[in-house]
Design an enzyme around this catalytic site. Structure first.
Site, PDB file in Angstrom:
ATOM      1  N   ASP A 224       0.880  -1.169   0.000  1.00  0.00           N
ATOM      2  CA  ASP A 224       0.000   0.000   0.000  1.00  0.00           C
ATOM      3  C   ASP A 224       0.917   1.219   0.000  1.00  0.00           C
ATOM      4  OD1 ASP A 224      -2.072  -1.771   0.253  1.00  0.00           O
ATOM      5  OD2 ASP A 224      -2.646  -1.196   2.283  1.00  0.00           O
ATOM      6  N   ASP A 379     -13.354  -3.774  -1.279  1.00  0.00           N
ATOM      7  CA  ASP A 379     -13.052  -3.395   0.113  1.00  0.00           C
ATOM      8  C   ASP A 379     -14.323  -3.527   0.950  1.00  0.00           C
ATOM      9  OD1 ASP A 379     -10.345  -2.482  -0.490  1.00  0.00           O
ATOM     10  OD2 ASP A 379     -11.278  -0.774  -1.470  1.00  0.00           O
TER      11      ASP A 379
END
Ligand code: 1PR
Length: 524
Positions: A224, A379
């Site tokens: 990330d 998500d």
């Protein structure tokens, strides 16, 4: 000097990098004369057969390419560069191939996930110099939904098993072409390219011959990435998507350095998620493009990039399409793009209208670059309910009861990095995106992210059972047993992890070593 035929689609950067890593120079074809005067030609086809042949025709490359292939000079085709040699492909009915080899490319019609994505073996049918120095039991990276069916068996160089035995490379005189991607197959792939480049005459049949090949489960390292408060691009990691600790963005290292480390440790793939991409404009984000460019220079496994892939209007009012954003990522070295927030909005629209527009990011990128290049990143967050009738979403019965003893839950999709919940469930999103042309699902879970408590098996099974494309299980890995659990209790094709790799709690090689003899993996 190697001449490389780039017709403008997909990631040819990694092929250039792979050849250059061998100390060879690359000349990219810019006109017909470059094809006619080449001494060694590499054709890394990427994307869709129809659009590839359309572009080759438009540029008047078809006849020069046929002349080159008939001239006896060495040719190496990769993936669509293999399909192009045949008469036609079921991928684009009515569109003619080069027709140098009789036969056509067929769509997989099997009871397994399609595209066939990942590391699989080869069954060698005849000696060839491209195998010199190989053992014969190595695995190579495949990503395709179509395979070639030659009429003449004598051209078959290798086969591979995936639901059926298909032709994974061919060789006919000066022409060699592989379905797998040597430029994405680590050291063994580089070896094959080296053998092609070097002019040695002796042909070898490796000592070991695999009877039946098996697709490996993939271990993916995820980075990330975002700017910290000083503006430096860092690898960060959230706990349930919260990446701040004592007010600062957690800094777990530099993106390129970490990616290189994971490649050396045996990662089967590397994913970068530009986690603030939804609010920034990726085309103006030079550092993230640079990360891709530098990583792809010496990391020879597939690279996926996500974040900000959507239509966009800049401050001056100029409009950019998601396709342009994806194209910039591909040109910088990405093999796949991952779409998060935009996929949710597209699916909502599709559900409302009941029809495809042909204009969404998923459809457009899939059409040009192929379904295998389009990952949808989900998500979701668990929402507990007392009874399946409470909501109109896909509800599952859960073994992990809710705070008030609820025995049911659904998985709510979110956008903007988990900041906004939507009235859509993860199972429905996955199904709609598959219909629109996504080739793979990256299935995160906000509740599990960064908890080290194991993957959400119930979520993964719910999504995996609803789609036929591969699913990457993500979020929650804390120890080697969690990888075994996800591969034995679900049909997920790959498992992604972040925190345990960044914090060096469990290196990738240790995961693979633990899985050896239990689950098919690629040992680097
Ligand atoms: O919405 O198209 O711009 O894409 C944004 C992308 O960035 C999405 O794929 C979204 O998942 C990701 N993202 C956005 N915010 C965050 C955040 O953490 N604040 N990260 C974020 C998502 C989840 C995983 C993580 C696994 C494994 N991170 O990628 O790596 O959960 O972690 P673990 O092994 O440590 O448990 P768009």
């Amino acid at each position: 000097m190697i001449t490389l035929l780039d017709y403008g689609a997909g990631n040819v950067r990694s092929v250039i990098n792979a050849i250059e890593s061998l100390g060879e120079r690359v000349k990219i074809v810019t006109d017909i004369d470059d094809i006619l005067s080449a001494t060694k030609l590499v054709f890394p086809g990427v994307g869709n057969f129809g659009s590839m042949m359309h572009i080759l025709n438009q540029k008047n490359y078809v006849d020069p390419l046929k002349d080159y292939l008939r001239s006896g000079r060495p040719f190496f085709g990769i993936c669509l560069g293999l399909h192009a040699l045949f008469e036609y492909s079921e991928e684009a009915p009515g569109r003619k191939g080069l027709g140098l080899i009789s036969g056509y490319a067929k769509k997989f019609d099997i009871d397994l996930s399609v595209p066939h994505i990942g590391w699989n073996g080869i069954n060698i049918k005849k000696p060839s110099r491209i195998f010199n120095g190989l053992g014969g039991d190595e695995k190579f990276y495949f990503v395709h939904s179509f395979y070639v069916a030659p009429e003449d068996d004598s051209v078959v160089l290798t086969t591979t098993d995936y639901g059926l035995e298909f032709v994974s490379s061919i060789q006919k005189e000066n022409i060699t072409a592989t379905q797998f991607h040597p430029e994405k197959s680590g050291d063994v792939g580089i070896k094959i390219l080296k053998n092609f480049i070097e002019s040695v005459d002796e042909k070898e049949a490796p000592v070991r011959v695999s009877e039946k090949t098996r697709l490996s489960k993939r271990i993916i390292a995820c980075l990330d990435v975002r700017s910290d408060d000083r503006g430096d691009l860092v690898v960060t990691k959230g706990d349930q998507y919260d990446v701040r600790e004592n007010g600062d963005v957690r800094n777990l290292g530099k993106p390129v350095e970490l990616a290189r480390r994971y490649y050396k440790e045996g990662a089967d793939e590397i994913t970068f998620l530009n986690i603030t991409g939804f609010r920034d404009f990726p085309l103006e984000d030079i550092p993230i493009m640079e990360v891709l460019r530098l990583t792809s220079e010496n990391v020879f496994v597939p690279l996926t990039i996500g974040g900000g892939i959507k239509d966009y209007t800049d401050k001056k009012g100029r409009r950019y399409s998601a396709l342009e954003v994806a194209a910039a990522y591909f040109r910088s070295g990405a093999d796949k793009v991952s779409i998060g927030s935009d996929a949710v909005l597209i699916a909502e629209d599709y559900i409302k209208t009941g029809r495809k527009t042909g204009k969404s990011s998923i459809e457009r990128i899939s059409e040009i670059y192929g379904a295998q290049a389009v990952v949808v990143s989900i998500d979701p967050r668990r929402v507990y309910v007392s009874s399946p009738e409470d909501v109109r979403h896909r509800v599952i019965k859960t073994d992990t009861k809710g705070p008030h003893g609820e025995a049911y839950c659904w998985y709510q999709c979110t956008i903007k990095g988990g900041r906004e919940g939507r009235d859509l469930d993860a199972v429905t999103l996955a199904k709609v995106c598959e219909k629109l042309g996504a080739g793979e699902i990256l299935l995160n879970c906000i509740d599990k992210d960064g908890t080290n408590s194991g993957y959400d098996i119930e979520l993964i099974n719910a999504v995996k059972n609803a789609v036929t494309i591969p699913v990457i299980a993500s979020s929650g890995a804390g120890c080697v047993e969690h990888f075994l659990e996800v591969f034995t209790k679900t049909q997920a094709e790959s498992a992604l992890a972040a925190g345990i790799f960044h914090r060096k709690e469990v290196p990738i090689a240790v995961v693979k070593d633990f899985l050896k003899d239990k689950v098919e993996t690629r040992l680097a």
